[in-house]
Design a protein around this motif. Structure first.
Motif, PDB file in Angstrom:
ATOM      1  N   PHE A  31       5.501  12.128   3.647  1.00 38.07           N
ATOM      2  CA  PHE A  31       6.454  12.976   2.941  1.00 38.07           C
ATOM      3  C   PHE A  31       7.602  12.191   2.307  1.00 38.07           C
ATOM      4  O   PHE A  31       8.526  12.786   1.749  1.00 38.07           O
ATOM      5  CB  PHE A  31       6.959  14.091   3.860  1.00 38.07           C
ATOM      6  CG  PHE A  31       5.862  15.056   4.259  1.00 38.07           C
ATOM      7  CD1 PHE A  31       5.095  15.683   3.296  1.00 38.07           C
ATOM      8  CD2 PHE A  31       5.582  15.304   5.591  1.00 38.07           C
ATOM      9  CE1 PHE A  31       4.077  16.556   3.649  1.00 38.07           C
ATOM     10  CE2 PHE A  31       4.570  16.179   5.959  1.00 38.07           C
ATOM     11  CZ  PHE A  31       3.806  16.806   4.979  1.00 38.07           C
ATOM     12  N   CYS A  32       7.533  10.851   2.368  1.00 36.46           N
ATOM     13  CA  CYS A  32       8.395  10.039   1.493  1.00 36.46           C
ATOM     14  C   CYS A  32       8.073  10.345   0.035  1.00 36.46           C
ATOM     15  O   CYS A  32       8.900  10.130  -0.854  1.00 36.46           O
ATOM     16  CB  CYS A  32       8.161   8.552   1.749  1.00 36.46           C
ATOM     17  SG  CYS A  32       8.995   7.881   3.200  1.00 36.46           S
ATOM     18  N   HIS A  33       6.857  10.858  -0.204  1.00 39.69           N
ATOM     19  CA  HIS A  33       6.415  11.253  -1.549  1.00 39.69           C
ATOM     20  C   HIS A  33       6.620  10.142  -2.579  1.00 39.69           C
ATOM     21  O   HIS A  33       7.341  10.295  -3.561  1.00 39.69           O
ATOM     22  CB  HIS A  33       7.110  12.553  -1.978  1.00 39.69           C
ATOM     23  CG  HIS A  33       6.416  13.771  -1.434  1.00 39.69           C
ATOM     24  ND1 HIS A  33       6.885  15.054  -1.640  1.00 39.69           N
ATOM     25  CD2 HIS A  33       5.279  13.905  -0.690  1.00 39.69           C
ATOM     26  CE1 HIS A  33       6.064  15.926  -1.042  1.00 39.69           C
ATOM     27  NE2 HIS A  33       5.087  15.240  -0.456  1.00 39.69           N
ATOM     28  N   ARG A  34       5.936   9.038  -2.326  1.00 40.61           N
ATOM     29  CA  ARG A  34       5.925   7.935  -3.288  1.00 40.61           C
ATOM     30  C   ARG A  34       4.842   8.226  -4.333  1.00 40.61           C
ATOM     31  O   ARG A  34       3.655   8.217  -4.029  1.00 40.61           O
ATOM     32  CB  ARG A  34       5.642   6.613  -2.580  1.00 40.61           C
ATOM     33  CG  ARG A  34       6.777   6.187  -1.658  1.00 40.61           C
ATOM     34  CD  ARG A  34       6.421   4.931  -0.886  1.00 40.61           C
ATOM     35  NE  ARG A  34       7.521   4.529  -0.017  1.00 40.61           N
ATOM     36  CZ  ARG A  34       7.429   3.592   0.919  1.00 40.61           C
ATOM     37  NH1 ARG A  34       6.268   2.963   1.102  1.00 40.61           N
ATOM     38  NH2 ARG A  34       8.462   3.281   1.668  1.00 40.61           N
ATOM     39  N   SER A  35       5.274   8.486  -5.537  1.00 38.66           N
ATOM     40  CA  SER A  35       4.358   8.970  -6.561  1.00 38.66           C
ATOM     41  C   SER A  35       3.888   7.872  -7.502  1.00 38.66           C
ATOM     42  O   SER A  35       4.669   7.011  -7.920  1.00 38.66           O
ATOM     43  CB  SER A  35       5.045  10.069  -7.380  1.00 38.66           C
ATOM     44  OG  SER A  35       4.236  10.472  -8.466  1.00 38.66           O
ATOM     45  N   ALA A  36       2.602   7.952  -7.862  1.00 34.09           N
ATOM     46  CA  ALA A  36       2.069   7.073  -8.909  1.00 34.09           C
ATOM     47  C   ALA A  36       2.697   7.396 -10.257  1.00 34.09           C
ATOM     48  O   ALA A  36       2.611   6.602 -11.197  1.00 34.09           O
ATOM     49  CB  ALA A  36       0.554   7.225  -8.990  1.00 34.09           C
ATOM     50  N   ASN A  37       3.344   8.567 -10.361  1.00 33.64           N
ATOM     51  CA  ASN A  37       4.012   8.975 -11.600  1.00 33.64           C
ATOM     52  C   ASN A  37       5.506   8.673 -11.581  1.00 33.64           C
ATOM     53  O   ASN A  37       6.220   9.071 -12.517  1.00 33.64           O
ATOM     54  CB  ASN A  37       3.817  10.481 -11.827  1.00 33.64           C
ATOM     55  CG  ASN A  37       2.374  10.851 -12.060  1.00 33.64           C
ATOM     56  OD1 ASN A  37       1.642  10.134 -12.741  1.00 33.64           O
ATOM     57  ND2 ASN A  37       1.932  11.983 -11.503  1.00 33.64           N
ATOM     58  N   ALA A  38       5.992   8.001 -10.541  1.00 33.93           N
ATOM     59  CA  ALA A  38       7.421   7.677 -10.470  1.00 33.93           C
ATOM     60  C   ALA A  38       7.832   6.784 -11.633  1.00 33.93           C
ATOM     61  O   ALA A  38       7.019   6.056 -12.205  1.00 33.93           O
ATOM     62  CB  ALA A  38       7.730   6.991  -9.141  1.00 33.93           C
ATOM     63  N   SER A  39       9.107   6.825 -11.969  1.00 37.95           N
ATOM     64  CA  SER A  39       9.617   6.104 -13.141  1.00 37.95           C
ATOM     65  C   SER A  39       9.300   4.615 -13.090  1.00 37.95           C
ATOM     66  O   SER A  39       9.042   3.988 -14.122  1.00 37.95           O
ATOM     67  CB  SER A  39      11.127   6.317 -13.277  1.00 37.95           C
ATOM     68  OG  SER A  39      11.824   5.819 -12.140  1.00 37.95           O
ATOM     69  N   LEU A  40       9.293   4.027 -11.890  1.00 34.88           N
ATOM     70  CA  LEU A  40       8.980   2.601 -11.769  1.00 34.88           C
ATOM     71  C   LEU A  40       7.618   2.295 -12.382  1.00 34.88           C
ATOM     72  O   LEU A  40       7.437   1.262 -13.027  1.00 34.88           O
ATOM     73  CB  LEU A  40       8.980   2.187 -10.298  1.00 34.88           C
ATOM     74  CG  LEU A  40       8.589   0.725 -10.030  1.00 34.88           C
ATOM     75  CD1 LEU A  40       9.775  -0.188 -10.356  1.00 34.88           C
ATOM     76  CD2 LEU A  40       8.140   0.538  -8.591  1.00 34.88           C
ATOM     77  N   HIS A  41       6.661   3.183 -12.167  1.00 29.63           N
ATOM     78  CA  HIS A  41       5.297   2.954 -12.640  1.00 29.63           C
ATOM     79  C   HIS A  41       5.108   3.354 -14.099  1.00 29.63           C
ATOM     80  O   HIS A  41       4.093   2.996 -14.707  1.00 29.63           O
ATOM     81  CB  HIS A  41       4.307   3.709 -11.758  1.00 29.63           C
ATOM     82  CG  HIS A  41       4.266   3.219 -10.336  1.00 29.63           C
ATOM     83  ND1 HIS A  41       4.025   1.902 -10.000  1.00 29.63           N
ATOM     84  CD2 HIS A  41       4.450   3.869  -9.165  1.00 29.63           C
ATOM     85  CE1 HIS A  41       4.055   1.769  -8.686  1.00 29.63           C
ATOM     86  NE2 HIS A  41       4.313   2.943  -8.154  1.00 29.63           N
ATOM     87  N   LYS A  42       6.044   4.090 -14.657  1.00 32.61           N
ATOM     88  CA  LYS A  42       5.921   4.553 -16.036  1.00 32.61           C
ATOM     89  C   LYS A  42       6.739   3.725 -17.020  1.00 32.61           C
ATOM     90  O   LYS A  42       6.591   3.864 -18.236  1.00 32.61           O
ATOM     91  CB  LYS A  42       6.343   6.029 -16.129  1.00 32.61           C
ATOM     92  CG  LYS A  42       5.430   6.975 -15.349  1.00 32.61           C
ATOM     93  CD  LYS A  42       3.993   6.873 -15.823  1.00 32.61           C
ATOM     94  CE  LYS A  42       3.058   7.761 -15.039  1.00 32.61           C
ATOM     95  NZ  LYS A  42       1.651   7.633 -15.493  1.00 32.61           N
ATOM     96  N   ALA A  43       7.613   2.883 -16.514  1.00 36.55           N
ATOM     97  CA  ALA A  43       8.491   2.093 -17.386  1.00 36.55           C
ATOM     98  C   ALA A  43       7.741   0.934 -18.028  1.00 36.55           C
ATOM     99  O   ALA A  43       6.889   0.300 -17.406  1.00 36.55           O
ATOM    100  CB  ALA A  43       9.677   1.558 -16.584  1.00 36.55           C
ATOM    101  N   ASN A  44       8.070   0.645 -19.267  1.00 38.69           N
ATOM    102  CA  ASN A  44       7.546  -0.513 -19.989  1.00 38.69           C
ATOM    103  C   ASN A  44       8.381  -1.720 -19.578  1.00 38.69           C
ATOM    104  O   ASN A  44       9.535  -1.861 -19.995  1.00 38.69           O
ATOM    105  CB  ASN A  44       7.640  -0.252 -21.493  1.00 38.69           C
ATOM    106  CG  ASN A  44       7.067  -1.390 -22.315  1.00 38.69           C
ATOM    107  OD1 ASN A  44       6.728  -2.445 -21.792  1.00 38.69           O
ATOM    108  ND2 ASN A  44       6.966  -1.195 -23.613  1.00 38.69           N
ATOM    109  N   LEU A  45       7.796  -2.589 -18.766  1.00 36.80           N
ATOM    110  CA  LEU A  45       8.527  -3.733 -18.210  1.00 36.80           C
ATOM    111  C   LEU A  45       7.780  -5.027 -18.532  1.00 36.80           C
ATOM    112  O   LEU A  45       7.048  -5.567 -17.678  1.00 36.80           O
ATOM    113  CB  LEU A  45       8.692  -3.571 -16.693  1.00 36.80           C
ATOM    114  CG  LEU A  45       9.409  -2.305 -16.205  1.00 36.80           C
ATOM    115  CD1 LEU A  45       9.359  -2.220 -14.687  1.00 36.80           C
ATOM    116  CD2 LEU A  45      10.851  -2.263 -16.718  1.00 36.80           C
ATOM    117  N   PRO A  46       7.927  -5.558 -19.726  1.00 37.30           N
ATOM    118  CA  PRO A  46       7.245  -6.808 -20.082  1.00 37.30           C
ATOM    119  C   PRO A  46       7.576  -7.923 -19.095  1.00 37.30           C
ATOM    120  O   PRO A  46       8.730  -8.093 -18.694  1.00 37.30           O
ATOM    121  CB  PRO A  46       7.796  -7.120 -21.478  1.00 37.30           C
ATOM    122  CG  PRO A  46       8.222  -5.794 -22.018  1.00 37.30           C
ATOM    123  CD  PRO A  46       8.740  -5.031 -20.834  1.00 37.30           C
TER     124      PRO A  46
END
Length: 427
Positions: free
Chosen positions: A87-102
């Motif tokens: 229930f920490c609810h770490r999502s694959a859709n969280a902003s960390l995973h969606k950000a463009n980080l070259p």
């Protein structure tokens, strides 16, 4: 562009878009940082720490989470104890995973819904209502053993020993629901006792003293984080982004939600209006909205003050304050007639008794006994309602754009704003 440090290898790579494992084992004793040559051989990493607005609460696609005993916890069922690591609810859709980080090769989401400053250096389960996960710094140390950490996203301040976002949201929503379905003369109670029916005030959400205490608590926790980062980061080069919070509700509701059946929320018993606002995702008194926005601004002050204080203490560190309070402008719950469709936040959604994952989307025709039963389910099984009023998957895509801008900027204080066209700018 003085952003994320790039190794010769990383500069030639494209972004790794797959959400990498959040199952981080507990670390061995901390060793000295690798030599420069060894650091160059490590993959670069971005790491997220903090609470629900960082973990991805509300965005779905939740990954298994390794608990304090080293066991990966998948979904344990709706009636499982809420302290379960999942229930920490770490999502694959969280902003960390969606950000463009070259230049970033690996991404690790170590944040936990409900996370508090206490949880940075201590096991969350050691406090009341904490989840059974290791201290976030212990998880960070494990990542640093095999990765060169170049970017850290941190979100702290909305939960602390004085108040929590969940309790604030629950308080104001419950007051509206109680006011809508019961008269002032009726003795009607939730599990926790009688519920106030007046709109929330500033003091109901957080007093000046509580905000001050939360600032000190947050600053102390992040000081420990920066100290640890300087010890374990492979090459000592990393940017830390301090993200604040965006309010899921507008400054005022769309006029469509002001009255129903000739009744507004300045009188008692307005069931049709209560059902209408619940269906739209915003069971709230209009008079509670302004205090709610001042509360959000207060959270922003906590985050910025923490960043400014620590920037003075750690002058060599690269610390950026990311203000996202206007990132959902024009797409908040009940800001348009189509709400919750098109909103960037999750609506308030409850389940009935014997929870099974089926959300109640309409309260029309329900009497106060049914309302009491449904509301009490959230109290007994908080996981059934904890997604409410958090960024949804689309909202996290927006926050990912905000993070990408903060990672690339030369400024140290930036704001992420959504234009009426939907365009996102960071400046």
């Amino acid at each position: 562009m003085p952003t994320i440090r790039r190794t010769a290898l990383a500069a030639a790579l494209t972004i790794v878009t797959a959400a990498l494992s959040t199952a981080v084992a507990l670390p061995a004793p901390v060793a000295a940082a690798p030599s420069t040559a060894a650091a160059a051989a490590l993959p670069t990493a971005a790491v997220a720490l903090g609470d629900s607005f960082i973990s991805g609460e509300g965005a779905g696609a939740y990954a298994p989470v390794v608990d304090a005993n080293g066991v990966a916890q998948g979904f344990p069922g709706w009636t499982a104890p809420n302290n379960n690591a999942y229930f920490c609810h770490r999502s694959a859709n969280a902003s960390l995973h969606k950000a463009n980080l070259p230049g970033i090769q690996n991404r690790f989401n170590l944040a936990c819904s409900g996370g508090q400053p206490h949880d940075i250096a201590n096991a969350s389960g050691a406090r009341a209502n904490g989840r059974t996960v290791a201290a976030q710094l212990d998880q960070l140390r494990a990542v640093a053993q095999t990765n060169d950490i170049d970017l850290v996203l941190i979100g702290l301040g909305s939960n602390n020993s004085s108040f929590t976002f969940g309790s604030v949201a629950e308080k104001c929503a419950n007051r509206f629901i109680a006011d809508a379905w019961t008269g002032w003369w009726e003795f009607w109670a939730y599990l926790g006792g009688p519920v106030e029916q007046k709109p929330c005030t500033d003091a109901d959400l957080a007093t000046a003293a509580q905000l001050s205490a939360a600032t000190a608590e947050t600053t102390a926790a992040v000081r420990q984080l920066l100290t640890t980062l300087d010890q374990v980061d492979a090459d000592g080069q990393h940017r830390v982004v301090f993200q604040d919070y965006t309010n899921p509700l507008p400054l005022d509701l769309n006029a469509t939600f002001h009255t129903e059946d000739g009744r507004d929320d300045t009188r008692d018993k307005f069931r049709d209006l209560g059902a209408e606002r619940y269906a739209a995702g915003c069971p709230i008194h209009r008079a509670s909205l302004a205090p709610g926005h001042r509360f959000s601004q207060g959270l922003g002050t906590i985050v910025k003050t923490t960043r400014d204080t620590l920037a003075a203490e750690f002058p060599a560190d690269d610390l950026v304050y990311l203000n996202v309070q206007r990132a959902f402008d024009g797409a908040r719950l009940c800001e348009t007639t189509t709400s919750p469709t098109g909103a960037l936040a999750t609506p308030i959604r409850l389940q009935d008794s014997n929870p099974n994952g089926t959300f109640v989307t309409s309260l029309s025709g329900k009497d106060k006994i049914a309302i009491q039963r449904i509301a009490n389910t959230c109290v007994s099984y908080f996981q059934t309602c904890q997604e409410s009023w958090h960024p949804n998957a689309t909202g996290h895509q927006v926050l990912g754009q905000c993070l990408a801008g903060a990672a690339a900027t030369s400024a140290r204080v930036v704001s992420c704003v959504r234009a009426s066209s939907g365009a996102i700018s960071v400046s």
